[in-house]
Write an enzyme that holds these catalytic residues in place. Sequence first.
Site, PDB file in Angstrom:
ATOM      1  N   HIS A 193      -0.146  -3.448   4.588  1.00  0.00           N
ATOM      2  CA  HIS A 193      -0.635  -2.099   4.899  1.00  0.00           C
ATOM      3  C   HIS A 193       0.657  -1.070   4.929  1.00  0.00           C
ATOM      4  CE1 HIS A 193      -4.103  -3.894   6.756  1.00  0.00           C
ATOM      5  NE2 HIS A 193      -4.652  -2.758   7.380  1.00  0.00           N
ATOM      6  N   GLU A 212      -5.184   1.466   9.748  1.00  0.00           N
ATOM      7  CA  GLU A 212      -6.443   1.475   9.746  1.00  0.00           C
ATOM      8  C   GLU A 212      -7.132   3.019   9.959  1.00  0.00           C
ATOM      9  OE1 GLU A 212      -8.770  -1.147   8.910  1.00  0.00           O
ATOM     10  OE2 GLU A 212      -7.122  -1.727   7.694  1.00  0.00           O
ATOM     11  N   CYS A 265       3.846  -6.543   5.170  1.00  0.00           N
ATOM     12  CA  CYS A 265       2.426  -6.439   5.254  1.00  0.00           C
ATOM     13  C   CYS A 265       1.840  -5.652   4.321  1.00  0.00           C
ATOM     14  CB  CYS A 265       1.973  -6.248   6.750  1.00  0.00           C
ATOM     15  SG  CYS A 265       0.552  -5.469   7.170  1.00  0.00           S
ATOM     16  N   ASP A 296      -8.295  -8.166   1.527  1.00  0.00           N
ATOM     17  CA  ASP A 296      -7.324  -7.919   2.770  1.00  0.00           C
ATOM     18  C   ASP A 296      -8.263  -7.911   4.107  1.00  0.00           C
ATOM     19  OD1 ASP A 296      -4.759  -7.276   4.036  1.00  0.00           O
ATOM     20  OD2 ASP A 296      -5.574  -5.412   4.201  1.00  0.00           O
ATOM     21  N   SER A 297      -7.594  -7.965   5.295  1.00  0.00           N
ATOM     22  CA  SER A 297      -7.963  -7.792   6.436  1.00  0.00           C
ATOM     23  C   SER A 297      -8.439  -6.657   6.691  1.00  0.00           C
ATOM     24  CB  SER A 297      -6.886  -8.013   7.462  1.00  0.00           C
ATOM     25  OG  SER A 297      -6.191  -7.341   7.375  1.00  0.00           O
ATOM     26  N   CYS A 340      -2.957  -9.770   1.290  1.00  0.00           N
ATOM     27  CA  CYS A 340      -2.604  -9.908   2.662  1.00  0.00           C
ATOM     28  C   CYS A 340      -1.626 -10.935   2.812  1.00  0.00           C
ATOM     29  CB  CYS A 340      -3.950  -9.955   3.249  1.00  0.00           C
ATOM     30  SG  CYS A 340      -3.781 -10.063   5.143  1.00  0.00           S
TER      31      CYS A 340
HETATM   32  N1  DGL Z   1      -2.429  -6.449   5.658  1.00  0.00           N
HETATM   33  C1  DGL Z   1      -2.214  -7.689   6.367  1.00  0.00           C
HETATM   34  C2  DGL Z   1      -0.824  -8.213   5.633  1.00  0.00           C
HETATM   35  O1  DGL Z   1      -0.581  -8.102   4.632  1.00  0.00           O
HETATM   36  C3  DGL Z   1      -2.318  -8.039   7.620  1.00  0.00           C
HETATM   37  C4  DGL Z   1      -2.754  -6.735   8.613  1.00  0.00           C
HETATM   38  C5  DGL Z   1      -3.522  -7.192   9.724  1.00  0.00           C
HETATM   39  O2  DGL Z   1      -2.796  -7.759  10.790  1.00  0.00           O
HETATM   40  O3  DGL Z   1      -4.857  -7.396   9.709  1.00  0.00           O
HETATM   41  O4  DGL Z   1      -0.202  -9.015   6.537  1.00  0.00           O
END
Ligand code: DGL
Length: 259
Positions: free
Chosen positions: A190, A156, A188, A14-15, A77
């Site tokens: 997150h 984050e 997303c 993931d990012s 992600c």
């Molecule tokens: N967790 C990521 C997603 O599912 C992206 C978060 C980011 O913008 O880095 O899209």
Amino acid sequence: MNRTDLTAPVAVFDSGVGGISVLKELAAVLPRENFWYFGDSANAPYGTKSIEEIRSLTCRSIRRMIEGGAKAVVIACNTATSAAAEILREEYTHLPIIGIEPALKPAAMSHEHSRVLVMATPATLKLKKFNDLMHHYEDRAQTFILPCPRLVELIELGELESPEMYDYLRGLLADFIEHPVDSVVLGCTHFPFAKKALRDILGDHVQFFDGGAGTARQLKRQLEKWELVNPSAEPGRIVFDTSRPSEEELALCRRLFAL
Ligand code: DGL
């Protein structure tokens, strides 16, 4: 031809820390697999970057994990999947690469003519993959899209229930507090970590959908199909790895995994 080491880890990318919401589902469905989680927190958020940049960051990390011996890859992600999954699958044909997409289908199918809010990054909502999906379900549900870049940053920082999180969400969701929706798609990885705050603000009647459980089922199917299931009877090991290595970052990973 070399045989794959079945005890090799599944790479989960993931990012940042968001993919840990998916990792929890993967480990629950496949408790004997070893997982190598990598969060590119030094470069998060991805969702406000250009598609070229997201693609290049994603490919760089995933190449490193494949070269490091992963037997399968989960792109945990939505943003990175939309930007890079196809290219990576063309480049690496010898192992399964599983992606994630916003769970619009189960949300749209859950009731007839429901009002569905899709929360995701600006990049996911802009890319063709999501727009094709939305077009597919347009007769079934009334869909509203909401880019939420700051939400990634707060998660984050580990701020899941801080006053800043509540203030941000109240402002962002003002229209949907006034005109409620039936379902929210957490598009997303997150965002499942903000579910408590979202429920407090939007109300208990709202049903939440995310792609974590579907991704875990898909990984299980793919490991079986590719004959990559770990035969070990021992519980699997989970290793956290990050591009922002520090004790605080690893503590945040462990805290999110334990939630
Ligand atoms: N967790 C990521 C997603 O599912 C992206 C978060 C980011 O913008 O880095 O899209």
